[in-house]
Design a protein around this motif. Structure first.
Motif, PDB file in Angstrom:
ATOM      1  N   GLN A 309       1.227   7.950  -1.073  1.00 12.95           N
ATOM      2  CA  GLN A 309       0.269   7.817   0.048  1.00 12.95           C
ATOM      3  C   GLN A 309      -0.996   7.122  -0.427  1.00 12.95           C
ATOM      4  OE1 GLN A 309      -0.856  10.953   2.642  1.00 12.95           O
ATOM      5  NE2 GLN A 309       1.204  11.795   2.760  1.00 12.95           N
ATOM      6  N   SER A 313      -2.310   3.425   0.816  1.00 15.68           N
ATOM      7  CA  SER A 313      -3.625   3.240   1.433  1.00 15.68           C
ATOM      8  C   SER A 313      -4.456   2.208   0.654  1.00 15.68           C
ATOM      9  CB  SER A 313      -4.374   4.573   1.584  1.00 15.68           C
ATOM     10  OG  SER A 313      -4.646   5.058   0.308  1.00 15.68           O
ATOM     11  N   GLY A 469      -1.086  13.836   6.496  1.00 18.67           N
ATOM     12  CA  GLY A 469      -1.630  13.019   5.408  1.00 18.67           C
ATOM     13  C   GLY A 469      -1.280  13.645   4.068  1.00 18.67           C
TER      14      GLY A 469
END
Ligand code: M6R
Length: 602
Positions: A309, A313, A469
């Motif tokens: 993740q 990002s 998230g």
């Protein structure tokens, strides 16, 4: 997967063998056994159960200055006394312990039976002492017999053997770990260093094909062809105390409490004046990478999800693949693909297989591991160590935290190097707050009410963990830990997925742990409220001012920090909840049923 040990030197070997086996029980605890040589034959003692069962079955201390030992995780045949190692030839002159899998044992066994060999177990291992015996009858030289025996084996093995009347231990490695420990006046062999860390920190990590012959005053190391080889002697920087249980009832609790120090070790020297300083990987190391593929299993997979993740990002193309599914799940791989294997032990068969396949397809490979000298570290193009220190509890705790931090740091380096990627705008703040992470874990350990909470919800139907998230991998990890050691039903979900099916399972008997990281918590709150309106108790896991605190029954509180680190703190609270629930249920926390720490079979 199993643990093997051997020792030769002066004085009695039995006590050392037994305590070494206890240090390796994380590799399997279905049965245990030893064989010692004492001038009047090879004496084998073995039984199903743990090393403590073996100890209590011994009515005297078997005497001999050399011996071998084994602790088993069953693959071929159930955990019975007969299937326990060591195994011997028909006359009981050759005793062998083995970690690995012999794939062609069926045909070898049939041939040996035709030649009159009698078998007593269902194991694949038993063919090995019979083969050594067969070849010893053709040559007087046991080393030659051992070489000929292993030449016929297909599969993976670390093997140690002793033979009646010989003051020697013979050992071979191919595809399963084996480390030689060099003591003052004794030699050790083991699947992993903690087995002999009380005696020596000088080690040689053996390579595939290596054959070792240990004698009381010397050792000889040769390759598969019989040519003498030199292997470097390394000093292990693990403290023997790190490998023990200390004042704690369980390794798991000790390892949870070790996190302030293990995290400090992971971080040490890697952030310098607001810049990443990964000694092994200077700026520019990854300039030709355009895609990152993570491969991992279990807890390491959750850490990989965490890292992926962060990498996405930062604008890096990233895949996360369960290592066991690599064959069918991988996308295109070429020389610009970095295949990152995340594995605490560095020995997980599925992960090794995936990384080998990635390399075969042309990818560049990087191992993120805890164990120096592990197979994955040696086979990958590069290795980045998480430096968590030895983890013995089967449930991974401190290594998850150290993996996630190491991957976050690797992400920064990749984001700086990979063309068109860029580190997140708040990099400086993120790195600054990292330094406080060990102290924040300390605060949690001192203030947590996880035990009380575990008691309150004991006996629930199910336990659910939700997060969005970076809270999502933590929800998966929280559930894995809970089910693994309590044997209760637990599942983790991306918060928004609850209403797409799992909500049907939600009742007033299914507490929901809602993980708040300070980022993407809105979805977690909405879905927690939906579950609450179906009667589920909600436990928020987050900072004091997390958005769910006002609707939740209670909050498992974490100190304020950057969202990238908040999930790791929430995870420490969840580790404690799982630990206390399992303790209240009187589960064998460090050795959950059917499991072992490193899974070296596919
Ligand atoms: O040694 P590895 O990190 O490769 O092990 C992978 C999994 O077997 C491991 O993380 C397992 O899921 C844990 N024991 C769970 O606590």
């Amino acid at each position: 997967m199993c643990g093997i040990v051997a020792r030769i030197g002066r004085g009695n070997a039995t006590e050392t063998l037994l305590s070494s086996l206890e240090s390796l029980e994380y590799r399997g605890y279905d049965s245990a056994g030893i064989a010692v040589q004492n001038g009047s034959g090879v004496k084998v003692h073995k039984c199903s159960g743990e090393v403590s069962d073996l100890k209590s079955s011994l009515d005297h201390e078997p005497h001999g200055n050399m011996g071998i030992g084994h602790t088993r995780w069953s693959t071929h045949g159930p955990p019975t006394d007969e299937n326990a190692h060591p195994h011997t030839d028909s006359a009981g002159d050759v005793a062998v312990v083995h970690n690995g899998v012999i794939e062609n044992y069926d045909e070898l066994k049939a041939e040996l039976q035709e030649n009159g060999h009698e078998f007593e177990s269902d194991t694949d291992t038993e063919v090995i002492p019979h083969l050594i015996d067969e070849y010893r009858s053709e040559t007087d030289d046991t080393e030659t017999a051992v070489r000929r025996a292993v030449d016929t084996l297909e599969g993976s093995y670390a093997i140690a053997a002793i033979v009646d009347g010989e003051e020697a231990v013979y050992a071979v490695r191919k595809g399963s770990p084996l480390v030689l420990g060099l003591g003052a006046d004794e030699w050790y062999l083991a699947s992993d260093v903690p087995a002999f860390l009380d005696h020596t920190d000088e080690v040689i990590y053996l390579e595939d094909g290596d054959v070792v012959v240990l004698e009381p005053d010397s050792y000889r190391l040769t390759d598969a062809e019989g040519t003498p080889v030199e292997r470097s002697v390394e000093t292990v920087d693990w403290d023997p105390e790190d490998a023990g249980k200390g004042e704690y009832d369980h390794y798991m609790l000790k390892e949870i409490h070790n996190q302030p120090s293990s995290l400090a070790n992971t971080i040490d020297g890697r952030v310098d004046d607001g810049e990443i300083s990964l000694e092994e990987f200077p700026p520019g190391t990854f300039a030709d990478v355009d895609t990152v593929q993570f491969v991992a299993c279990g807890t390491s997979y959750h850490a990989a999800l965490y890292g992926s993740q962060l990498l996405r990002s930062a604008g890096v193309r990233t895949d996360v693949i369960r290592a066991s599914e690599y064959e069918t799940a991988t996308g295109p791989v070429d020389e610009n693909t970095l295949v990152v294997a995340v594995t605490q032990s560095g020995e997980t068969a599925d992960t090794l297989d995936a990384v080998r396949k990635g390399a075969d397809r042309g990818g560049r490979t990087l191992a993120v591991t805890n164990v120096v000298g592990s197979t994955i570290a040696r086979e990958s193009d590069d290795a980045l160590y998480i430096r968590a220190g030895p983890e013995v509890g089967v449930a991974a705790t401190k290594t998850f935290s150290s993996q996630a931090v190491t991957l976050a740091l690797l992400t920064q380096r990749l984001a700086e190097d990979v063309p068109e990627a860029s580190p997140p705008g708040d990099q400086a703040e993120m790195l600054e707050t990292l330094a406080d992470l060990p102290a924040h874990v300390e605060t949690i350990l001192e203030s947590t009410h996880a035990e009380e909470l575990a008691r309150e919800y004991l006996g629930s139907e199910s336990y659910f963990f939700i997060g969005s998230g970076l809270g999502h991998p933590v929800s998966l990890e929280g559930a894995l830990k809970f089910k693994e050691i309590t044997y209760e039903h637990a599942e983790g979900f991306a918060a928004g997925q609850l209403k797409h099916g799992p909500l049907a399972l939600v009742t007033e008997e299914s507490p929901i742990f809602a993980i708040c990281t300070g980022n993407a918590d809105g979805k977690t709150k909405t879905n927690a409220i939906e579950a609450q309106s179906r009667g589920a108790p909600i436990i928020a896991v987050g900072s004091a001012d997390n958005p769910i605190a006002d609707v939740a029954e209670t909050t498992l509180e974490i100190p304020d920090t950057h969202p990238v680190w908040a999930g790791l703190l929430a995870n420490v609270q969840l580790q404690l909840v799982s630990y206390h629930a399992a303790d209240l249920l009187e589960r064998p926390i460090d050795k959950p049923r059917n499991l072992a720490k490193s899974v070296t079979v596919e």
